[in-house]
Design a protein around this motif. Structure first.
Motif, mmCIF file in Angstrom:
data_model
loop_
_atom_site.group_PDB
_atom_site.id
_atom_site.type_symbol
_atom_site.label_atom_id
_atom_site.label_comp_id
_atom_site.label_asym_id
_atom_site.label_seq_id
_atom_site.Cartn_x
_atom_site.Cartn_y
_atom_site.Cartn_z
ATOM 1 N N ALA A 281 0.818 -1.214 0.000
ATOM 2 C CA ALA A 281 0.000 0.000 0.000
ATOM 3 C C ALA A 281 0.849 1.261 0.000
ATOM 4 C CB ALA A 281 -0.916 0.004 1.223
ATOM 5 N N LEU A 282 1.976 1.244 0.701
ATOM 6 C CA LEU A 282 2.818 2.427 0.823
ATOM 7 C C LEU A 282 4.271 2.009 1.023
ATOM 8 C CD1 LEU A 282 2.783 5.608 1.122
ATOM 9 C CD2 LEU A 282 2.787 5.206 3.601
ATOM 10 N N THR A 283 5.174 2.689 0.324
ATOM 11 C CA THR A 283 6.601 2.451 0.479
ATOM 12 C C THR A 283 7.222 3.624 1.211
ATOM 13 O OG1 THR A 283 6.609 1.311 -1.653
ATOM 14 C CG2 THR A 283 8.741 1.911 -0.723
ATOM 15 N N ALA A 284 7.855 3.366 2.347
ATOM 16 C CA ALA A 284 8.591 4.391 3.084
ATOM 17 C C ALA A 284 10.071 4.042 3.065
ATOM 18 C CB ALA A 284 8.071 4.498 4.516
ATOM 19 N N GLY A 285 10.883 4.944 3.601
ATOM 20 C CA GLY A 285 12.324 4.714 3.622
ATOM 21 C C GLY A 285 12.989 5.372 2.445
ATOM 22 N N GLU A 286 13.736 4.587 1.662
ATOM 23 C CA GLU A 286 14.487 5.091 0.511
ATOM 24 C C GLU A 286 14.889 3.918 -0.373
ATOM 25 O OE1 GLU A 286 17.560 7.170 2.827
ATOM 26 O OE2 GLU A 286 16.377 6.044 4.281
ATOM 27 N N ARG A 288 17.474 2.246 -1.027
ATOM 28 C CA ARG A 288 18.377 1.218 -0.509
ATOM 29 C C ARG A 288 17.851 0.561 0.751
ATOM 30 N NH1 ARG A 288 22.583 -1.153 -3.027
ATOM 31 N NH2 ARG A 288 23.901 -1.082 -1.167
ATOM 32 N N ALA A 289 16.825 1.130 1.369
ATOM 33 C CA ALA A 289 16.291 0.610 2.628
ATOM 34 C C ALA A 289 14.805 0.929 2.680
ATOM 35 C CB ALA A 289 17.013 1.232 3.823
ATOM 36 N N LEU A 290 13.994 -0.072 2.396
ATOM 37 C CA LEU A 290 12.566 0.160 2.225
ATOM 38 C C LEU A 290 11.756 -0.399 3.389
ATOM 39 C CD1 LEU A 290 13.854 -0.927 -0.781
ATOM 40 C CD2 LEU A 290 11.685 0.076 -1.484
ATOM 41 N N HIS A 291 10.753 0.373 3.801
ATOM 42 C CA HIS A 291 9.705 -0.105 4.693
ATOM 43 C C HIS A 291 8.459 -0.315 3.839
ATOM 44 C CE1 HIS A 291 11.712 0.868 8.570
ATOM 45 N NE2 HIS A 291 12.230 1.879 7.904
ATOM 46 N N LEU A 292 8.037 -1.548 3.705
ATOM 47 C CA LEU A 292 6.834 -1.857 2.929
ATOM 48 C C LEU A 292 5.656 -1.966 3.877
ATOM 49 C CD1 LEU A 292 8.257 -4.657 0.571
ATOM 50 C CD2 LEU A 292 8.321 -2.161 0.261
ATOM 51 N N HIS A 293 4.704 -1.048 3.745
ATOM 52 C CA HIS A 293 3.473 -1.103 4.524
ATOM 53 C C HIS A 293 2.401 -1.714 3.625
ATOM 54 C CE1 HIS A 293 5.087 1.172 7.916
ATOM 55 N NE2 HIS A 293 5.753 1.851 7.015
ATOM 56 N N LEU A 294 1.832 -2.803 4.071
ATOM 57 C CA LEU A 294 1.030 -3.660 3.199
ATOM 58 C C LEU A 294 -0.460 -3.366 3.290
ATOM 59 C CD1 LEU A 294 2.843 -7.073 3.853
ATOM 60 C CD2 LEU A 294 3.429 -5.250 2.211
ATOM 61 N N ASP A 295 -1.173 -3.822 2.257
ATOM 62 C CA ASP A 295 -2.638 -3.792 2.300
ATOM 63 C C ASP A 295 -3.127 -4.626 3.480
ATOM 64 O OD1 ASP A 295 -2.809 -2.271 -0.054
ATOM 65 O OD2 ASP A 295 -2.756 -4.066 -1.316
ATOM 66 N N PRO A 296 -4.287 -4.291 4.041
ATOM 67 C CA PRO A 296 -4.767 -5.013 5.230
ATOM 68 C C PRO A 296 -4.877 -6.520 5.045
ATOM 69 C CG PRO A 296 -6.053 -3.014 4.896
ATOM 70 C CD PRO A 296 -5.171 -3.149 3.695
ATOM 71 N N ASP A 297 -5.167 -6.955 3.831
ATOM 72 C CA ASP A 297 -5.358 -8.398 3.610
ATOM 73 C C ASP A 297 -4.085 -9.090 3.103
ATOM 74 O OD1 ASP A 297 -5.341 -7.155 1.162
ATOM 75 O OD2 ASP A 297 -7.048 -8.270 0.337
ATOM 76 N N VAL A 339 5.886 2.164 13.035
ATOM 77 C CA VAL A 339 6.604 2.927 12.014
ATOM 78 C C VAL A 339 7.446 1.991 11.144
ATOM 79 C CG1 VAL A 339 8.193 4.870 11.619
ATOM 80 C CG2 VAL A 339 6.653 4.895 13.592
ATOM 81 N N VAL A 340 7.869 0.875 11.709
ATOM 82 C CA VAL A 340 8.625 -0.123 10.960
ATOM 83 C C VAL A 340 7.692 -0.771 9.932
ATOM 84 C CG1 VAL A 340 10.005 -2.233 11.106
ATOM 85 C CG2 VAL A 340 10.070 -0.561 12.977
ATOM 86 N N GLY A 341 8.165 -0.981 8.731
ATOM 87 C CA GLY A 341 7.345 -1.607 7.706
ATOM 88 C C GLY A 341 6.926 -3.016 8.074
ATOM 89 N N ASP A 342 5.807 -3.471 7.536
ATOM 90 C CA ASP A 342 5.412 -4.876 7.689
ATOM 91 C C ASP A 342 6.504 -5.785 7.122
ATOM 92 O OD1 ASP A 342 2.577 -4.543 8.673
ATOM 93 O OD2 ASP A 342 2.445 -3.459 6.778
ATOM 94 N N VAL A 343 7.170 -5.284 6.077
ATOM 95 C CA VAL A 343 8.316 -5.962 5.468
ATOM 96 C C VAL A 343 9.427 -4.918 5.327
ATOM 97 C CG1 VAL A 343 9.197 -7.172 3.428
ATOM 98 C CG2 VAL A 343 6.854 -7.605 4.238
ATOM 99 N N VAL A 344 10.661 -5.312 5.637
ATOM 100 C CA VAL A 344 11.803 -4.407 5.569
ATOM 101 C C VAL A 344 12.799 -4.973 4.560
ATOM 102 C CG1 VAL A 344 13.593 -3.219 6.868
ATOM 103 C CG2 VAL A 344 11.443 -3.828 7.995
ATOM 104 N N VAL A 345 13.330 -4.102 3.701
ATOM 105 C CA VAL A 345 14.203 -4.535 2.610
ATOM 106 C C VAL A 345 15.503 -3.752 2.661
ATOM 107 C CG1 VAL A 345 14.418 -4.852 0.126
ATOM 108 C CG2 VAL A 345 12.152 -4.974 1.203
ATOM 109 N N ALA A 346 16.628 -4.463 2.688
ATOM 110 C CA ALA A 346 17.957 -3.852 2.613
ATOM 111 C C ALA A 346 18.604 -4.306 1.309
ATOM 112 C CB ALA A 346 18.800 -4.268 3.819
ATOM 113 N N MET A 347 18.898 -3.363 0.425
ATOM 114 C CA MET A 347 19.462 -3.687 -0.881
ATOM 115 C C MET A 347 20.963 -3.956 -0.765
ATOM 116 S SD MET A 347 16.651 -3.579 -2.510
ATOM 117 C CE MET A 347 17.309 -3.926 -4.146
ATOM 118 N N THR A 348 21.484 -4.728 -1.699
ATOM 119 C CA THR A 348 22.900 -5.064 -1.720
ATOM 120 C C THR A 348 23.506 -4.654 -3.063
ATOM 121 O OG1 THR A 348 22.450 -7.301 -2.505
ATOM 122 C CG2 THR A 348 22.566 -6.979 -0.117
#
Length: 386
Positions: A281-286, A288-297, A339-348
């Protein structure tokens, strides 16, 4: 002794908390060296092996990673002269200015400060707030509730002066993480050096910030001649500062994060990507480091596995629970956890994931970026001259 007596390779992943010394130790350690008795400050001073002094200057250079400096030190003879025998510090995740300044300014983890990236989702409103420009966010004191090191030092009777551009005086970011000291506006680097020297005619602490190295890296890459020129200008000014400060002044130079140059061929845009974008639903962070906030379902575990399969070696992907348990953000307070994403992504490597729904074309096109867990981004210098 830090864990990095032998500096790791640039691509090695470095988790916050690796080793015994971090960016969180710098200001507490310096105020302890000046005689201020703040909680944890004596331990920080011991960790950094700082001498007792009456005057100290802390310079934070935005974007000057330890490995970036070591590899391009030919442009910086003064700073290069301080590298032998020095050991880098570990910064925060995300390895980005707002997050790192939060920990630098408070000595607390990002999980306590809520300073979790360039942008963050605001609980309650769902807005995408910008922690650098401080837009679409609550009042700075309400968002970041940890006391700052500088306000505690001032309360303890230590004279403290902060030197930087006029636009930063009273800004949201300043009020959040560097509130407390007297502020002296100075625009050019030479003017900031002069203001610092004036402030330290009397005993106390001066803090000086410089952002042009980071700016050059973003627009041209840290491997560019423009970055080398910005580093050279900084080095000449800091050499002059060291010569001009009163005898016995402690000069400490550090940074908030390092930088990598990206490969446009390894850039993915979530907005037009049905695999990566599904359920987000929404991407926060940047990028190289993403906080993925997901749809409710959406299921966080399923999204995590899909991103891992799609990005492969270009990313480390974790659910919120796993990232928190793994110490990515240090201890996380209850009010910060959403504030932390439902999923957190660190790029390499040189890979990024952008989101053109919320990011401008100019920001997507940046050459040099940071935010992730690679050693080039996570290790920052601690250069001491007394």
């Amino acid at each position: 002794m830090s864990a990095w007596a032998v500096t790791p390779e640039a691509e090695e992943l470095v988790l916050p908390g690796s080793g015994t010394r971090s960016l969180a130790h710098v200001l507490p350690g310096v105020v302890a060296a000046l005689g201020a008795d703040l909680p944890g400050a004596a331990d920080a001073r011991r960790a950094l092996a700082l001498p007792a002094v009456e005057r100290a200057c802390v310079v934070l250079v935005d974007g000057l990673g330890h490995l970036n400096l070591a590899e391009r030190g030919g442009h910086a003879p003064f700073l290069r002269s301080l590298l032998p025998g020095s050991e880098p510090l570990v910064t925060t995740f995300p390895s980005t200015t707002a997050t790192a300044l939060g920990t630098f300014g408070t000595g607390a983890s990002p999980g306590a400060t809520g300073m979790l990236g360039y942008t963050v989702r605001v609980p309650g409103t769902g807005a995408l707030g910008n922690l650098v420009s401080w837009t679409d966010l609550p009042d700075a004191h309400a968002w970041q509730t940890e006391p700052t090191v500088l306000e505690q030092a001032v309360a303890a009777g230590l004279p403290v002066t902060s030197i930087g551009p006029a636009r930063f005086a009273g800004s949201g970011l300043t009020n959040a993480v560097l509130r407390g000291p007297a502020y002296v506006a100075a625009e050019s680097l030479d003017a900031r050096v002069d203001a610092t020297v004036r402030a330290l005619r009397a005993p106390g602490l001066a803090y000086l910030y410089w952002g042009e190295v980071d700016k050059a890296g973003h627009h041209h890459g840290w491997g560019s001649w423009q970055w080398g020129e910005a580093l050279g200008e900084l080095d000449a000014a800091l050499a002059r500062l060291s010569r001009s400060l009163p005898r016995g002044t402690l000069l400490v130079v550090t940074a908030d994060h390092g930088m990598v140059d990206v490969d446009p061929g390894r850039r993915r845009d979530l907005a037009g990507d049905p695999v990566l974008g599904a359920g987000v639903a929404l991407t926060a962070g940047e990028p190289r480091a993403l906080h993925l906030h997901l749809d409710p379902d959406a299921d966080a575990a399923a999204v995590t596995e899909r991103w891992r399969a799609e990005l492969g070696e270009d990313a480390v992907v974790a659910t919120r629970d796993d990232a928190v348990a793994g110490g990515w953000f240090g201890p996380v307070s209850d009010h910060v956890r959403p504030v932390v994403g439902d999923v957190v992504v660190a790029m390499t490597g040189a890979a990024t994931v952008v989101d053109s729904r919320t990011q401008t074309p100019a920001s997507i096109a940046l050459v040099g970026v940071h935010g992730s867990l690679t050693a080039r981004e996570m290790l920052v210098p601690l250069l001491v001259h007394a």
